[in-house]
Scaffold this motif. Structure first.
Motif, mmCIF file in Angstrom:
data_model
loop_
_atom_site.group_PDB
_atom_site.id
_atom_site.type_symbol
_atom_site.label_atom_id
_atom_site.label_comp_id
_atom_site.label_asym_id
_atom_site.label_seq_id
_atom_site.Cartn_x
_atom_site.Cartn_y
_atom_site.Cartn_z
ATOM 1 N N ALA A 1 -7.577 3.838 2.365
ATOM 2 C CA ALA A 1 -8.662 3.068 1.750
ATOM 3 C C ALA A 1 -8.667 1.664 2.346
ATOM 4 O O ALA A 1 -7.642 1.197 2.857
ATOM 5 N N PHE B 1 -8.017 -1.465 1.615
ATOM 6 C CA PHE B 1 -7.353 -2.255 0.584
ATOM 7 C C PHE B 1 -7.544 -3.761 0.771
ATOM 8 O O PHE B 1 -7.569 -4.261 1.904
ATOM 9 N N LYS C 1 -2.945 -3.220 -1.274
ATOM 10 C CA LYS C 1 -2.163 -2.441 -0.321
ATOM 11 C C LYS C 1 -0.673 -2.570 -0.612
ATOM 12 O O LYS C 1 0.075 -1.583 -0.540
ATOM 13 N N HIS D 1 -6.383 -0.142 -9.127
ATOM 14 C CA HIS D 1 -7.747 -0.551 -9.438
ATOM 15 C C HIS D 1 -7.682 -1.682 -10.458
ATOM 16 O O HIS D 1 -6.630 -1.998 -11.012
ATOM 17 N N TYR E 1 -10.524 -3.632 -3.285
ATOM 18 C CA TYR E 1 -10.881 -3.063 -1.990
ATOM 19 C C TYR E 1 -11.895 -3.951 -1.281
ATOM 20 O O TYR E 1 -12.746 -4.576 -1.916
ATOM 21 N N TRP F 1 -15.993 2.531 -0.689
ATOM 22 C CA TRP F 1 -15.568 3.616 0.181
ATOM 23 C C TRP F 1 -15.686 4.944 -0.560
ATOM 24 O O TRP F 1 -15.756 4.984 -1.786
#
Length: 362
Positions: free
Chosen positions: A182, A184, A189, A299, A329, A333
């Motif tokens: 993803a 990040f 991350k 999240h 993020y 995505w």
């Protein structure tokens, strides 16, 4: 899926842990094997894990043999083994010093019978049929009229933007692939990599908290849609949680303001149909108390999901989700998977309860 885990899963039902609520890699060390023999002193046939306890020397060992629902589906019952029976066990040791193992094989000493072996009978493949529809032509997400069924296992263990090798718990085989998972933000991350390196040991789902977000469609025992068209809503029932359900409103209402939401594990979901073939669901209002997919993706309360459900044929559900969380993020995505239909069965009642994991002798 690691080579060791793949080898364990061939032939033996009790070598198939439920990755979502087992925390297998955090609990067991596949590099450490053990052989045990002793009499059975206690049996716990309780979700999410069944245990047999045996005396070995002056120690009492907890032997995990799988999930009761999976065992019963393969024809095994609690009465297959009795207190006092002497058994031989080959298993994988728990991490640390706990007297606990995950059984690869269990043999009843007096007869030589192998216990808790997976059924050799494979279900017949379902015939290719078109997706069922309502009288007005809209796709049904549940069974055809007069029949039963539910949606089973997802085709992917984790949610990713680009395909990367990972095991059944969505643990990366190479942590360097994190950037492909993803886009990040730096802090997100770091959190993701920490969860991966610690083998998901802090996963809230292993403590029986609800699986919000896409994870609801990754639980070990499937899910079911209950379409209540007259009420303008769809209920999503989880087969891998404590009788959890999610409501998707389809009555034409608009999504509420994010700052007005009462934040929950499943958020507030509003859906509409595109051309009677695809259900599009907009969800906001999530709390931060859960991991929204296998593998530990982080999240925030800013999480906004746009899900698309389509059914190209009777046996296939296509799931696609766009993740938009600007605090975690760098950009929106998309990922997804397919899910296979399980015909002529209902999801089983499932409770995630405290059992032997907190009571065995250490």
């Amino acid at each position: 899926m690691t080579r060791q885990w793949l080898l364990l899963s061939v032939g033996m039902l009790l070598a198939l842990p439920s990755p979502a609520q087992n925390g297998f890699s955090a609990t067991y060390d596949s590099a450490r094997q053990v052989k045990l023999s002793g009499p059975v002193t206690r049996i716990e046939w309780t979700n999410p894990h069944a245990f047999v306890f045996i005396n070995v020397g002056d120690a009492n060992w907890a032997v995990e043999i799988g999930n009761p629902l999976d065992l019963e589906a393969a024809g095994w019952k609690r009465t297959a083994i009795h207190i006092g029976d002497v058994i031989n066990v080959e298993g994988i040791l728990a991490r640390g010093q706990a007297k606990q193992t995950f059984a690869k094989s269990v043999t009843l000493t007096r007869t030589g019978a192998k216990l808790f072996v997976a059924s050799s009978k494979k279900p017949a493949p379902s015939a290719a049929e078109p997706a069922p529809r309502w009288p007005d032509g809209q796709v049904r997400l549940g069974p055809p009229p007069g029949k039963r069924g539910y949606w089973g296992a997802a085709s992917a263990s984790g949610l990713v933007e680009h395909a990367v090798p990972m095991n059944a718990e969505a643990i990366l085989l190479n942590i360097a692939d994190a950037d492909r998972v993803a886009p990040f933000q730096p802090w997100a991350k770091s959190i993701y990599e920490y969860r991966q390196r610690s083998l998901l040991k802090d996963d809230p789902f292993t403590r029986c908290l609800p699986p919000g977000g896409p994870r609801q469609f990754q639980t070990p025992h499937g899910f079911q849609f209950i379409e209540q068209r007259e009420l303008g809503r769809i209920l999503v029932l989880s087969g891998g949680g404590d009788r959890n359900w999610r409501v998707i409103f389809t009555d034409g209402r608009q999504q509420g303001q994010a700052d007005e939401a009462v934040r929950t594990y499943y958020g507030t979901s509003v859906g509409h149909w595109e051309k009677k073939d695809t259900l599009v669901v907009d969800s906001t209002g999530f709390n931060e108390k859960f991991w929204f997919t296998n593998g530990g993706l982080p999240h925030t309360e800013a999480l906004h999901l746009t899900e698309r459900f389509s059914r190209p044929d009777l046996n296939t559900l296509k799931y696609e989700v766009t993740v938009d969380d600007p605090q975690a993020y760098a950009r929106p995505w998309t990922g997804g998977w397919t899910v296979q239909w399980v015909p002529n069965e209902d999801i089983q009642e499932y409770f995630c309860e405290e059992n032997a994991e907190s009571t065995y002798a250490r």
